[in-house]
Design a protein around this motif. Structure first.
Motif, PDB file in Angstrom:
ATOM      1  N   ASP A 287     144.805 -51.810 -26.276  1.00  0.00           N
ATOM      2  CA  ASP A 287     143.429 -51.411 -26.546  1.00  0.00           C
ATOM      3  C   ASP A 287     142.833 -52.158 -27.738  1.00  0.00           C
ATOM      4  O   ASP A 287     141.599 -52.284 -27.841  1.00  0.00           O
ATOM      5  N   ALA A 288     143.678 -52.681 -28.629  1.00  0.00           N
ATOM      6  CA  ALA A 288     143.184 -53.396 -29.797  1.00  0.00           C
ATOM      7  C   ALA A 288     142.786 -54.827 -29.481  1.00  0.00           C
ATOM      8  O   ALA A 288     141.838 -55.368 -30.066  1.00  0.00           O
ATOM      9  N   VAL A 289     143.512 -55.474 -28.561  1.00  0.00           N
ATOM     10  CA  VAL A 289     143.261 -56.898 -28.309  1.00  0.00           C
ATOM     11  C   VAL A 289     142.512 -57.140 -27.007  1.00  0.00           C
ATOM     12  O   VAL A 289     142.234 -58.291 -26.664  1.00  0.00           O
ATOM     13  N   TYR A 290     142.177 -56.080 -26.292  1.00  0.00           N
ATOM     14  CA  TYR A 290     141.434 -56.200 -25.039  1.00  0.00           C
ATOM     15  C   TYR A 290     140.134 -55.424 -25.108  1.00  0.00           C
ATOM     16  O   TYR A 290     140.002 -54.460 -25.874  1.00  0.00           O
ATOM     17  N   ALA A 291     139.198 -55.820 -24.269  1.00  0.00           N
ATOM     18  CA  ALA A 291     138.049 -54.998 -23.900  1.00  0.00           C
ATOM     19  C   ALA A 291     138.301 -54.550 -22.467  1.00  0.00           C
ATOM     20  O   ALA A 291     138.404 -55.384 -21.569  1.00  0.00           O
ATOM     21  N   ILE A 292     138.428 -53.258 -22.258  1.00  0.00           N
ATOM     22  CA  ILE A 292     138.732 -52.725 -20.928  1.00  0.00           C
ATOM     23  C   ILE A 292     137.681 -51.685 -20.576  1.00  0.00           C
ATOM     24  O   ILE A 292     137.448 -50.745 -21.345  1.00  0.00           O
ATOM     25  N   GLY A 293     137.044 -51.864 -19.425  1.00  0.00           N
ATOM     26  CA  GLY A 293     136.083 -50.850 -19.016  1.00  0.00           C
ATOM     27  C   GLY A 293     134.930 -51.422 -18.219  1.00  0.00           C
ATOM     28  O   GLY A 293     135.003 -52.514 -17.646  1.00  0.00           O
ATOM     29  N   THR A 294     133.851 -50.674 -18.180  1.00  0.00           N
ATOM     30  CA  THR A 294     132.639 -51.070 -17.477  1.00  0.00           C
ATOM     31  C   THR A 294     131.964 -52.215 -18.239  1.00  0.00           C
ATOM     32  O   THR A 294     132.308 -52.503 -19.397  1.00  0.00           O
ATOM     33  N   PRO A 295     130.992 -52.858 -17.618  1.00  0.00           N
ATOM     34  CA  PRO A 295     130.268 -53.906 -18.353  1.00  0.00           C
ATOM     35  C   PRO A 295     129.691 -53.408 -19.670  1.00  0.00           C
ATOM     36  O   PRO A 295     129.719 -54.124 -20.682  1.00  0.00           O
ATOM     37  N   GLU A 296     129.195 -52.176 -19.673  1.00  0.00           N
ATOM     38  CA  GLU A 296     128.627 -51.627 -20.909  1.00  0.00           C
ATOM     39  C   GLU A 296     129.698 -51.424 -21.969  1.00  0.00           C
ATOM     40  O   GLU A 296     129.467 -51.651 -23.169  1.00  0.00           O
ATOM     41  N   GLN A 297     130.882 -50.995 -21.554  1.00  0.00           N
ATOM     42  CA  GLN A 297     131.980 -50.804 -22.507  1.00  0.00           C
ATOM     43  C   GLN A 297     132.487 -52.139 -23.035  1.00  0.00           C
ATOM     44  O   GLN A 297     132.852 -52.250 -24.219  1.00  0.00           O
ATOM     45  N   ILE A 298     132.515 -53.143 -22.182  1.00  0.00           N
ATOM     46  CA  ILE A 298     132.912 -54.476 -22.648  1.00  0.00           C
ATOM     47  C   ILE A 298     131.865 -55.020 -23.617  1.00  0.00           C
ATOM     48  O   ILE A 298     132.200 -55.625 -24.638  1.00  0.00           O
TER      49      ILE A 298
END
Length: 303
Positions: free
Chosen positions: A248-259
């Motif tokens: 979770d620290a080194v990634y963006a995971i989720g919907t376009p808005e979350q990214i």
């Protein structure tokens, strides 16, 4: 050239932008042209790409910067790179950025591919020497035309003193803030950020599994492990393909808005530009155009 203005806020990082198989070159060229049209500020060629790969992308785009992220100094001689930098700069109006790095001590096989190099055990000194050659070439590579893959304080200081700035890989917003403090206000700070796109209502745990599968190839590299340890992670975070905390620290995971929100975290922490690497089940082979198109609508690609 003011690269910070040229790059914009978001670019794309992808190893697949280098066509190892010549038969794939038309597909890569078409994807690069579309990324340019979508508004991404830079195309970062992952791995240790050849100057030819950068030339291909420059030839099919008209606006975006094209950078190597990174070209390994162990694989490409400095005099040759100075000559190619001059050529690409002249032909493509300064859109080429020479991203340089000392890469890893380890190959995935565990072998050391620096064997026989006189500075194999002194990568910082090797980088300084490489920059000296670029400075003294018949057509020098200006500091503003090159950037360094810097994780630790010494390499960040070298990036500040002798290049456009830093291209950190596999880092966190905390690292970005600390890097900005070392670099100061003016040098470029363009971290890479991995992203796994999840549709609304999608399975985040499955997305973490995709992220973990890809992260696993990096967990054996000492430079990344040392960087994460400096950021407060522990050896336990490297087990099982990486803890949820590390993922979770080194990634963006989720919907376009979350990214978008994760990209904004890095920008708020001091990044000038974020090089987004979209991770899928076939990262490194496929060109994830559907994901790039979706994210172009959510991200500040034209900011």
């Amino acid at each position: 050239m003011a690269y910070n203005a040229l790059l914009g806020r978001v670019g794309i990082w992808a190893a697949a932008l280098q066509a190892f198989d010549p038969a794939r070159q038309p597909q890569v060229d078409e994807a690069a042209a579309e990324l340019d049209e979508l508004g991404y500020g830079a195309l970062w060629i992952g791995g240790s790409p050849s100057p030819d790969a950068a030339q291909h992308l420059l030839s099919v785009t008209s606006r975006a910067a094209v950078g190597t992220s990174i070209l390994s100094i162990w694989d490409h001689a400095a005099p040759e790179m100075a000559a190619r930098h001059a050529q690409l700069t002249d032909e493509y109006k300064g859109r080429f950025i020479l991203g340089l790095g000392v890469s890893h001590e380890e190959k995935p096989t565990g072998n050391d591919y620096r064997t026989g190099h006189p500075l194999a055990d002194r990568p910082y000194s090797a980088m300084r020497g490489y920059l000296d050659v670029l400075d003294n070439a018949p057509r020098p590579v200006p500091a503003g035309g090159r950037a360094l893959a810097a994780l630790g304080p010494r390499m960040l200081e070298l990036a500040r003193e002798r290049s456009l700035g830093a291209l950190p890989y596999l880092i966190t917003p905390q690292h970005t803030a600390e890097a900005r403090d070392i670099l100061g206000a003016d040098p470029l700070l363009a971290p890479e950020l991995k992203a796994v796109l999840v549709p609304a209502g999608g399975d985040r745990d499955a997305a973490r599994d995709t992220a973990r599968d890809y992260l696993g190839r990096y967990l054996g590299f000492a430079n990344y492990r040392n960087s994460w340890l400096r950021l407060g992670f522990t050896e336990a975070d490297f087990e099982g393909g990486g803890s949820d905390r590390l993922i979770d620290a080194v990634y963006a995971i989720g919907t376009p808005e979350q990214i978008r929100a994760r990209v904004d975290e890095f920008l708020s922490a001091g990044a000038d530009h974020v090089a987004l690497q979209v991770v899928t089940a076939n990262t490194g082979k496929d060109l994830p155009l559907p994901e790039w198109r979706i994210l172009a609508e959510a991200l500040p690609v034209n900011a």
